[in-house]
Design a protein around this motif. Structure first.
Motif, PDB file in Angstrom:
ATOM      1  N   MET A 298       4.826 -62.383 -75.957  1.00 34.32           N
ATOM      2  CA  MET A 298       5.619 -63.497 -76.358  1.00 34.32           C
ATOM      3  C   MET A 298       6.804 -63.967 -76.311  1.00 34.32           C
ATOM      4  SD  MET A 298       5.552 -59.809 -79.612  1.00 34.32           S
ATOM      5  CE  MET A 298       6.057 -60.993 -81.578  1.00 34.32           C
ATOM      6  N   THR A 299       7.864 -63.819 -75.712  1.00 32.14           N
ATOM      7  CA  THR A 299       8.327 -64.078 -74.845  1.00 32.14           C
ATOM      8  C   THR A 299       8.192 -65.146 -74.254  1.00 32.14           C
ATOM      9  OG1 THR A 299       9.636 -62.842 -74.059  1.00 32.14           O
ATOM     10  CG2 THR A 299      10.856 -64.247 -73.655  1.00 32.14           C
ATOM     11  N   GLY A 300       7.513 -65.717 -73.133  1.00 31.43           N
ATOM     12  CA  GLY A 300       6.395 -66.534 -72.692  1.00 31.43           C
ATOM     13  C   GLY A 300       5.378 -67.654 -74.134  1.00 31.43           C
ATOM     14  N   GLY A 301       5.402 -66.873 -75.230  1.00 31.97           N
ATOM     15  CA  GLY A 301       4.464 -67.793 -75.923  1.00 31.97           C
ATOM     16  C   GLY A 301       5.714 -68.141 -76.838  1.00 31.97           C
ATOM     17  N   MET A 302       6.951 -67.534 -77.084  1.00 30.90           N
ATOM     18  CA  MET A 302       8.274 -68.892 -77.842  1.00 30.90           C
ATOM     19  C   MET A 302       8.267 -69.918 -76.786  1.00 30.90           C
ATOM     20  SD  MET A 302      11.877 -67.133 -78.890  1.00 30.90           S
ATOM     21  CE  MET A 302      11.688 -66.649 -78.191  1.00 30.90           C
ATOM     22  N   ILE A 303       8.396 -70.149 -75.599  1.00 27.80           N
ATOM     23  CA  ILE A 303       8.678 -70.825 -74.616  1.00 27.80           C
ATOM     24  C   ILE A 303       7.573 -71.547 -74.680  1.00 27.80           C
ATOM     25  CG2 ILE A 303       9.429 -71.992 -72.317  1.00 27.80           C
ATOM     26  CD1 ILE A 303      10.677 -68.699 -71.834  1.00 27.80           C
ATOM     27  N   ALA A 304       6.793 -71.227 -74.516  1.00 23.81           N
ATOM     28  CA  ALA A 304       5.174 -72.385 -74.761  1.00 23.81           C
ATOM     29  C   ALA A 304       5.054 -73.445 -76.039  1.00 23.81           C
ATOM     30  CB  ALA A 304       3.976 -71.589 -74.127  1.00 23.81           C
ATOM     31  N   GLY A 305       5.488 -72.179 -77.439  1.00 24.05           N
ATOM     32  CA  GLY A 305       5.272 -73.440 -78.497  1.00 24.05           C
ATOM     33  C   GLY A 305       6.005 -74.313 -78.513  1.00 24.05           C
ATOM     34  N   LYS A 306       7.385 -73.340 -77.482  1.00 20.88           N
ATOM     35  CA  LYS A 306       8.460 -74.827 -78.394  1.00 20.88           C
ATOM     36  C   LYS A 306       7.915 -75.749 -77.678  1.00 20.88           C
ATOM     37  CE  LYS A 306      11.986 -72.088 -80.095  1.00 20.88           C
ATOM     38  NZ  LYS A 306      13.402 -70.812 -79.865  1.00 20.88           N
ATOM     39  N   LEU A 307       8.032 -75.715 -75.670  1.00 18.50           N
ATOM     40  CA  LEU A 307       8.240 -76.889 -75.396  1.00 18.50           C
ATOM     41  C   LEU A 307       6.210 -77.687 -75.946  1.00 18.50           C
ATOM     42  CD1 LEU A 307       8.811 -78.401 -72.718  1.00 18.50           C
ATOM     43  CD2 LEU A 307       7.547 -77.010 -71.893  1.00 18.50           C
ATOM     44  N   ALA A 308       5.331 -77.017 -76.533  1.00 16.81           N
ATOM     45  CA  ALA A 308       4.516 -77.657 -76.309  1.00 16.81           C
ATOM     46  C   ALA A 308       4.420 -79.057 -77.960  1.00 16.81           C
ATOM     47  CB  ALA A 308       3.175 -76.885 -76.508  1.00 16.81           C
ATOM     48  N   ALA A 309       5.334 -78.274 -78.437  1.00 20.53           N
ATOM     49  CA  ALA A 309       5.662 -78.863 -79.977  1.00 20.53           C
ATOM     50  C   ALA A 309       6.639 -80.388 -79.384  1.00 20.53           C
ATOM     51  CB  ALA A 309       6.263 -78.338 -80.790  1.00 20.53           C
ATOM     52  N   GLU A 310       7.452 -80.218 -78.224  1.00 18.10           N
ATOM     53  CA  GLU A 310       8.493 -80.950 -77.925  1.00 18.10           C
ATOM     54  C   GLU A 310       6.861 -82.040 -77.070  1.00 18.10           C
ATOM     55  OE1 GLU A 310      11.920 -79.365 -75.791  1.00 18.10           O
ATOM     56  OE2 GLU A 310      11.430 -80.800 -74.472  1.00 18.10           O
ATOM     57  N   ALA A 311       6.078 -81.991 -76.321  1.00 19.80           N
ATOM     58  CA  ALA A 311       5.499 -82.344 -75.864  1.00 19.80           C
ATOM     59  C   ALA A 311       4.861 -83.578 -76.597  1.00 19.80           C
ATOM     60  CB  ALA A 311       4.352 -81.581 -74.742  1.00 19.80           C
ATOM     61  N   ILE A 312       4.231 -83.099 -77.254  1.00 23.52           N
ATOM     62  CA  ILE A 312       3.374 -83.570 -78.486  1.00 23.52           C
ATOM     63  C   ILE A 312       4.162 -84.418 -79.476  1.00 23.52           C
ATOM     64  CG2 ILE A 312       1.931 -83.552 -81.040  1.00 23.52           C
ATOM     65  CD1 ILE A 312       0.821 -82.744 -78.379  1.00 23.52           C
ATOM     66  N   SER A 313       5.190 -84.354 -79.817  1.00 19.85           N
ATOM     67  CA  SER A 313       6.821 -85.262 -79.854  1.00 19.85           C
ATOM     68  C   SER A 313       6.964 -86.673 -79.065  1.00 19.85           C
ATOM     69  CB  SER A 313       7.459 -84.833 -81.418  1.00 19.85           C
ATOM     70  OG  SER A 313       8.577 -84.518 -79.862  1.00 19.85           O
ATOM     71  N   GLU A 314       6.497 -85.794 -78.056  1.00 15.22           N
ATOM     72  CA  GLU A 314       7.619 -87.509 -77.395  1.00 15.22           C
ATOM     73  C   GLU A 314       6.667 -87.849 -76.454  1.00 15.22           C
ATOM     74  OE1 GLU A 314       9.201 -85.672 -74.119  1.00 15.22           O
ATOM     75  OE2 GLU A 314      11.047 -85.009 -75.573  1.00 15.22           O
ATOM     76  N   GLY A 315       4.860 -87.404 -77.344  1.00 17.15           N
ATOM     77  CA  GLY A 315       3.953 -88.062 -75.912  1.00 17.15           C
ATOM     78  C   GLY A 315       3.392 -87.776 -74.597  1.00 17.15           C
ATOM     79  N   ASP A 316       4.289 -86.795 -74.627  1.00 18.71           N
ATOM     80  CA  ASP A 316       4.071 -86.800 -72.456  1.00 18.71           C
ATOM     81  C   ASP A 316       3.573 -85.577 -72.203  1.00 18.71           C
ATOM     82  OD1 ASP A 316       3.992 -86.145 -69.701  1.00 18.71           O
ATOM     83  OD2 ASP A 316       6.238 -86.358 -70.199  1.00 18.71           O
ATOM     84  N   LEU A 317       2.203 -85.401 -71.932  1.00 20.24           N
ATOM     85  CA  LEU A 317       1.430 -84.191 -71.770  1.00 20.24           C
ATOM     86  C   LEU A 317       1.306 -83.423 -70.123  1.00 20.24           C
ATOM     87  CD1 LEU A 317      -0.743 -85.466 -74.626  1.00 20.24           C
ATOM     88  CD2 LEU A 317       0.907 -83.978 -75.481  1.00 20.24           C
TER      89      LEU A 317
END
Ligand code: FAD
Ligand code: SF4
Ligand code: SF4
Lengths: 394, 55
Positions: A298-317
């Protein structure tokens, strides 16, 4: 039919649901699918977690998914020398509880849904291919085949870990790194103290350990994990022997059989690529000594989920952007996983006689707190062999 | 590969298959037999011995 989403999470276990929740909270469009018709069932788990772990994830305990608050730990060596680590003996017990995973997992998925994630159940991912701007995932649900176009795929498919491998990440577990586990949930279990979790070491469970985790009243999860490379019998055969011989379970009856794999070889180096992240058991986010993977996944999931959202909003995947997840995971869970890998390797070298003498030496040791780290620190004090192998680490 | 009737679809076999050939559905197990290299790792780890080589 083609469905489009920013982020596709494959697998709605604790890791996937946590990633989906945080990604949705971060403002991204999230779809999460699971092949199961009932999230959380059948369980593949002894259901123990630490209270500190839940807290660190910001999860408030709910009586609907907690079956038992724990007061301590009992360790049992092959000749039945036992070591009690209970709150009356220890100043700083690390408290924990036993979940009802079938309810807990559903609640975590509900939290993801409430945060805005769309959920598809009874939906299996069958393959995926890379496109210029993400992945095209093939899926099947109730006889229908369709495709999902996602900018980021988060692979959270548990010990099978097929999805990340479709994307070219090497997450295959070797049999020497995969605990093979079998467990009964039983009634009529007569524990010496049903507020404690019990661990049995030695040849009862070659390459792993056996456990009794109480779930209130006379109910408990009674199971074991073995390494198939260390025994010719199956986990199930070892379980039948354990249950027949253990005084606590001789009069108990099973109401559920659970089996499954638990990857204990640590995390692969590469956890992300362009448009792809892997979390939870699929990424080896499991304490290799205890096999516990709920909180770390779940810790991995939390870190990944937050960063994925950030990446989407910045458009850098790109991998470069998503690599921050690897670094943060290394810090949050990787370092401790690496330490416990060494302890596990050391434990694998001990025979029944050596385990008995450690348990005997522990009789005179005063423990200050109940934690795996404390145990290893004390182990290093009583065993010269342990000092040699682990002294520098703990 | 012969899948015995008592398979519980836990997926452990799929996790160790070096070629990622095993598809675990809720109540079926499907092997991509054409590419199987007969390494038997899937058989080895199964907690309930539910797999048998199809000779
Ligand atoms: C016997 C046993 C006892 C354990 N005891 C403990 C314990 O006491 N404490 C602890 O912390 N950990 C324990 N663990 C480990 C713990 O169960 C796992 O670490 C945890 O469940 C991992 O969560 P996850 O979300 O990564 O994966 P899972 O919980 O395995 O979830 C993966 C999900 O992905 C879905 N899925 C897989 N493939 C697909 C696909 N192709 N398409 C769609 N959906 C898919 C599955 O249906 C599943 O719901 C135990 C493990 C075992 C086997
Ligand atoms: S490991 Fe055994 S029980 Fe589990 S899915 Fe594979 S064949 Fe079935
Ligand atoms: S025998 Fe080896 S290659 Fe074939 S399915 Fe099993 S694990 Fe995969």
């Amino acid at each position: 039919m083609l469905i489009e989403t920013d982020i596709l999470v494959i697998g709605a276990g604790p890791a996937g649901s946590t990633a989906a929740k945080h990604a949705a909270q971060g403002g991204a469009g999230v779809l999460m699918m699971d092949k199961k018709s009932e999230i959380g069932a059948p369980k593949r788990c002894a259901e123990g977690v630490s209270n500190g772990g839940l807290e660190s994830l910001g999860i408030e305990k709910n009586p609907r998914w907690i079956t038992k608050e724990l007061d301590g730990v009992r360790l049992i060596s092959p000749n039945r020398t036992d070591v009690w680590l209970t709150s009356d003996k220890i100043d700083l017990p690390e408290t924990g509880c036993i979940l009802e995973r079938k309810v807990f997992d559903k609640y975590m998925t509900m939290d993801a849904a409430r945060a805005g994630a769309q959920i598809k159940i009874k939906t299996l991912a069958t393959g995926m291919e890379k496109t210029d701007d993400g992945y095209l995932v093939s899926a099947e649900s109730m006889g229908e085949s369709f495709q999902i176009k996602a900018k980021i795929v988060i692979a959270a498919d548990g010990p099978e870990s097929r999805v990340a491998r479709w994307g070219g990440l090497n997450t295959t577990a070797k049999p020497k790194d995969m605990e093979s586990a079998a467990q009964f949930e039983m009634a009529g279990v007569e524990m010496e103290n049903n507020n404690c979790i019990e661990f049995y070491f030695g040849s009862v469970a070659p390459g792993g350990y056996a456990w009794i985790f109480p779930k209130g009243d006379d109910i408990a999860n009674v199971g074991l994990g073995i390494l198939a490379t260390k025994t010719d019998k199956t986990a199930y055969e070892h379980l039948l022997e354990f249950v027949a011989k253990n005084p606590a379970t001789q009069n108990a009856q099973p109401v559920e059989l659970n089996i499954g794999g638990d990857p204990v070889g640590g995390m692969p180096k590469k956890l992300v690529d362009d448009n792809l992240m892997v979390i939870g058991d699929a990424a080896g986010q499991v304490n290799p000594l205890t096999g516990g993977g709920i909180i770390s996944g779940m810790t991995g999931g939390m870190i990944a989920g937050k960063l994925a959202a950030e990446a989407i909003s910045e458009g850098d995947l790109s991998r470069k952007k998503l690599k921050k997840y690897e670094d943060e995971c290394q810090e949050a869970i990787g370092k401790s996983i690496n330490k416990y890998l060494k302890v596990k390797d050391y434990m694998l070298t001990l025979n029944d006689g050596e385990l008995d003498s450690i348990a005997e030496a522990f009789q005179d040791v005063e423990f200050e707190k109940v934690s795996t780290t404390e145990l290893v620190q004390k182990l290093v004090k009583v065993s010269p062999k342990a000092l040699l192998k682990l002294g520098k680490l703990f | 590969m012969i899948v015995k009737e008592w398979c519980m679809y836990c997926g452990e076999c799929a996790g160790v298959c070096p070629r990622n050939l095993i598809e675990v559905r809720e109540l079926t197990l499907k092997f991509n037999e054409d590419q199987c290299k007969e390494c038997s790792l899937c058989i080895q780890v199964c907690p309930v011995k539910a797999l048998e080589e199809d000779k």
